[in-house]
Design an enzyme around this catalytic site. Structure first.
Site, PDB file in Angstrom:
ATOM      1  N   ASN A  10      12.324   2.114  -1.855  1.00  0.00           N
ATOM      2  CA  ASN A  10      11.913   1.628  -3.017  1.00  0.00           C
ATOM      3  C   ASN A  10      13.048   2.090  -3.754  1.00  0.00           C
ATOM      4  O   ASN A  10      13.338   3.245  -4.177  1.00  0.00           O
ATOM      5  CB  ASN A  10      10.743   2.209  -3.470  1.00  0.00           C
ATOM      6  CG  ASN A  10      10.481   1.875  -4.953  1.00  0.00           C
ATOM      7  OD1 ASN A  10      11.149   1.042  -5.519  1.00  0.00           O
ATOM      8  ND2 ASN A  10       9.040   2.514  -5.297  1.00  0.00           N
ATOM      9  N   LYS A  12      13.934   1.619  -6.794  1.00  0.00           N
ATOM     10  CA  LYS A  12      13.269   1.565  -8.374  1.00  0.00           C
ATOM     11  C   LYS A  12      14.402   1.074  -9.159  1.00  0.00           C
ATOM     12  O   LYS A  12      14.977   0.064  -8.831  1.00  0.00           O
ATOM     13  CB  LYS A  12      13.236   3.228  -8.677  1.00  0.00           C
ATOM     14  CG  LYS A  12      12.202   3.666  -7.475  1.00  0.00           C
ATOM     15  CD  LYS A  12      11.653   5.042  -8.076  1.00  0.00           C
ATOM     16  CE  LYS A  12      10.873   5.692  -6.818  1.00  0.00           C
ATOM     17  NZ  LYS A  12       9.924   6.933  -7.066  1.00  0.00           N
ATOM     18  N   HIS A  96       2.280   1.020  -7.571  1.00  0.00           N
ATOM     19  CA  HIS A  96       3.079   2.203  -7.616  1.00  0.00           C
ATOM     20  C   HIS A  96       2.517   3.037  -8.669  1.00  0.00           C
ATOM     21  O   HIS A  96       2.309   2.613  -9.851  1.00  0.00           O
ATOM     22  CB  HIS A  96       4.606   1.977  -7.542  1.00  0.00           C
ATOM     23  CG  HIS A  96       5.253   3.155  -7.274  1.00  0.00           C
ATOM     24  ND1 HIS A  96       5.437   4.107  -8.266  1.00  0.00           N
ATOM     25  CD2 HIS A  96       5.933   3.477  -6.086  1.00  0.00           C
ATOM     26  CE1 HIS A  96       6.297   5.157  -7.410  1.00  0.00           C
ATOM     27  NE2 HIS A  96       6.618   4.744  -6.152  1.00  0.00           N
ATOM     28  N   GLU A  98       4.115   4.884 -10.574  1.00  0.00           N
ATOM     29  CA  GLU A  98       5.013   4.676 -12.039  1.00  0.00           C
ATOM     30  C   GLU A  98       4.653   3.550 -12.648  1.00  0.00           C
ATOM     31  O   GLU A  98       4.523   3.614 -13.994  1.00  0.00           O
ATOM     32  CB  GLU A  98       6.403   4.542 -11.613  1.00  0.00           C
ATOM     33  CG  GLU A  98       7.083   5.872 -11.013  1.00  0.00           C
ATOM     34  CD  GLU A  98       7.836   5.988 -10.071  1.00  0.00           C
ATOM     35  OE1 GLU A  98       8.948   4.586  -9.766  1.00  0.00           O
ATOM     36  OE2 GLU A  98       8.248   6.953  -9.504  1.00  0.00           O
ATOM     37  N   GLU A 170       0.921   7.843  -1.611  1.00  0.00           N
ATOM     38  CA  GLU A 170       1.924   8.612  -2.406  1.00  0.00           C
ATOM     39  C   GLU A 170       1.302   9.494  -3.477  1.00  0.00           C
ATOM     40  O   GLU A 170       0.819   9.109  -4.486  1.00  0.00           O
ATOM     41  CB  GLU A 170       2.915   7.705  -3.042  1.00  0.00           C
ATOM     42  CG  GLU A 170       3.593   6.682  -2.270  1.00  0.00           C
ATOM     43  CD  GLU A 170       5.020   5.956  -2.915  1.00  0.00           C
ATOM     44  OE1 GLU A 170       6.023   6.006  -2.320  1.00  0.00           O
ATOM     45  OE2 GLU A 170       4.904   5.570  -4.032  1.00  0.00           O
ATOM     46  N   GLY A 176       9.796  12.363  -6.003  1.00  0.00           N
ATOM     47  CA  GLY A 176      10.801  12.661  -6.861  1.00  0.00           C
ATOM     48  C   GLY A 176      10.557  14.350  -7.273  1.00  0.00           C
ATOM     49  O   GLY A 176      11.547  14.684  -8.127  1.00  0.00           O
ATOM     50  N   SER A 216       8.886  12.386  -1.485  1.00  0.00           N
ATOM     51  CA  SER A 216      10.070  13.267  -1.055  1.00  0.00           C
ATOM     52  C   SER A 216      10.201  13.189   0.311  1.00  0.00           C
ATOM     53  O   SER A 216      10.649  14.456   1.100  1.00  0.00           O
ATOM     54  CB  SER A 216       9.693  14.878  -1.511  1.00  0.00           C
ATOM     55  OG  SER A 216       9.739  14.863  -2.990  1.00  0.00           O
TER      56      SER A 216
HETATM   57  P1  13P Z   1      10.985   9.962  -3.606  1.00  0.00           P
HETATM   58  O1  13P Z   1      11.115   9.818  -2.304  1.00  0.00           O
HETATM   59  O2  13P Z   1      12.302  10.079  -4.637  1.00  0.00           O
HETATM   60  O3  13P Z   1       9.894  11.125  -4.125  1.00  0.00           O
HETATM   61  O4  13P Z   1       9.975   8.778  -4.235  1.00  0.00           O
HETATM   62  C1  13P Z   1       8.886   8.211  -3.626  1.00  0.00           C
HETATM   63  C2  13P Z   1       8.576   6.837  -4.138  1.00  0.00           C
HETATM   64  O5  13P Z   1       7.846   6.782  -5.182  1.00  0.00           O
HETATM   65  C3  13P Z   1       8.663   5.851  -3.307  1.00  0.00           C
HETATM   66  O6  13P Z   1       8.013   4.511  -3.606  1.00  0.00           O
END
Ligand code: 13P
Length: 255
Positions: A10, A12, A96, A98, A170, A176, A216
């Site tokens: 992803n 982003k 997601h 976010e 997740e 992150g 992560s």
């Molecule tokens: P990270 O791998 O940066 O923690 O992000 C995970 C994520 O949100 C994938 O959709």
């Protein structure tokens, strides 16, 4: 029942168009010879068509990071599932954390999007996960259950829970942050999700649906996570932006 592992990136809101093309080409080259693992990237909307061309016949799947639940109309700034398909997407990430936290997407909104995606023939990657506050309050399973019940609300009546649908656990506190759920912590929730699918739909579907872990994921922890019985792949943020790291994730069987 064998579930084919899926390593999904992803991206982003990252990378220039040139950097995106270079990245996907390096991934395509790096994964040559890998068997039995599916690979997917989810670039920003503006890069989708270009990335589709750059993918060529390397077999990498393409996903949108979001979509609207409507097919077309007066929805300034939005992108529909049909448009994603026109750009070459086979999958779409929905719900997601976010999107939920920063853009006020509720499970009810996600439910509508998931339904539209499945009706269009797009494979949804439906994300769920608890916050640190919820985990520390001992509410992880309640939160996951509620997100599943609300985000897949229409699925039972409409028989939309296809074996090809994908779920992604997740934990918000692991995204992150560098803090990965331990393989045991992740497995516990993945098993809970699979049992929910079994109870809500049926055993066969529960055995076929893939459940990805996200938060992560890195070359150092991927093999341990992937060795868990109910972890069928990874949804990767940060480490999906670097070809060498992402290729190591795709080659997790070799580590
Ligand atoms: P990270 O791998 O940066 O923690 O992000 C995970 C994520 O949100 C994938 O959709």
């Amino acid at each position: 029942m064998e579930r084919r592992p899926l390593i999904a990136g992803n991206w982003k809101m990252n990378l220039s168009l040139d950097d995106s093309v270079n990245l996907v080409k390096e991934i395509g080259a790096g994964m040559s010879g890998v068997k039995g693992v599916e690979v997917l990237v989810a670039p920003p909307f503006t890069a989708l068509s270009t990335i589709r061309q750059a993918i060529g016949d390397s077999g990498i799947f393409l996903a949108g990071q979001n979509m609207n639940s409507e097919i077309s109309g007066a929805y300034t700034g939005e992108v529909s599932g049909r448009m994603l398909q026109g750009a070459g997407c086979t999958h779409v990430i929905l719900g997601h954390s976010e999107r939920r936290a920063l853009f006020n997407e509720t499970s009810e909104v996600i439910d509508l999007k998931v339904k539209t995606a499945v009706l269009l023939g797009l494979i949804p990657i439906i994300c769920i996960g608890e916050t640190l506050e919820e985990r520390e309050a001992g509410r992880t399973f309640d939160v996951i259950k509620e997100q599943l019940n609300l985000s897949l609300h229409n699925f039972k009546a409409d028989e939309l829970m296809l074996p090809s649908n994908i779920l992604a656990y997740e934990p918000v506190w692991a995204i992150g942050t560098g803090k990965t759920a331990t393989p045991d912590q992740a497995q516990e929730v993945h098993l809970f999700i699979r049992k929910w699918i079994e109870g809500t739909f049926d055993t066969k579907t529960a055995n076929q649906v893939r459940i990805l872990y996200g938060g992560s994921v890195k070359p150092e922890n991927v093999a341990d996570l992937m060795s868990q019985a109910d972890i069928d792949g990874a949804l990767v943020g940060g480490a999906s932006l670097k070809a060498d790291l992402f290729v190591k994730l795709i080659r997790f069987k070799e580590s």
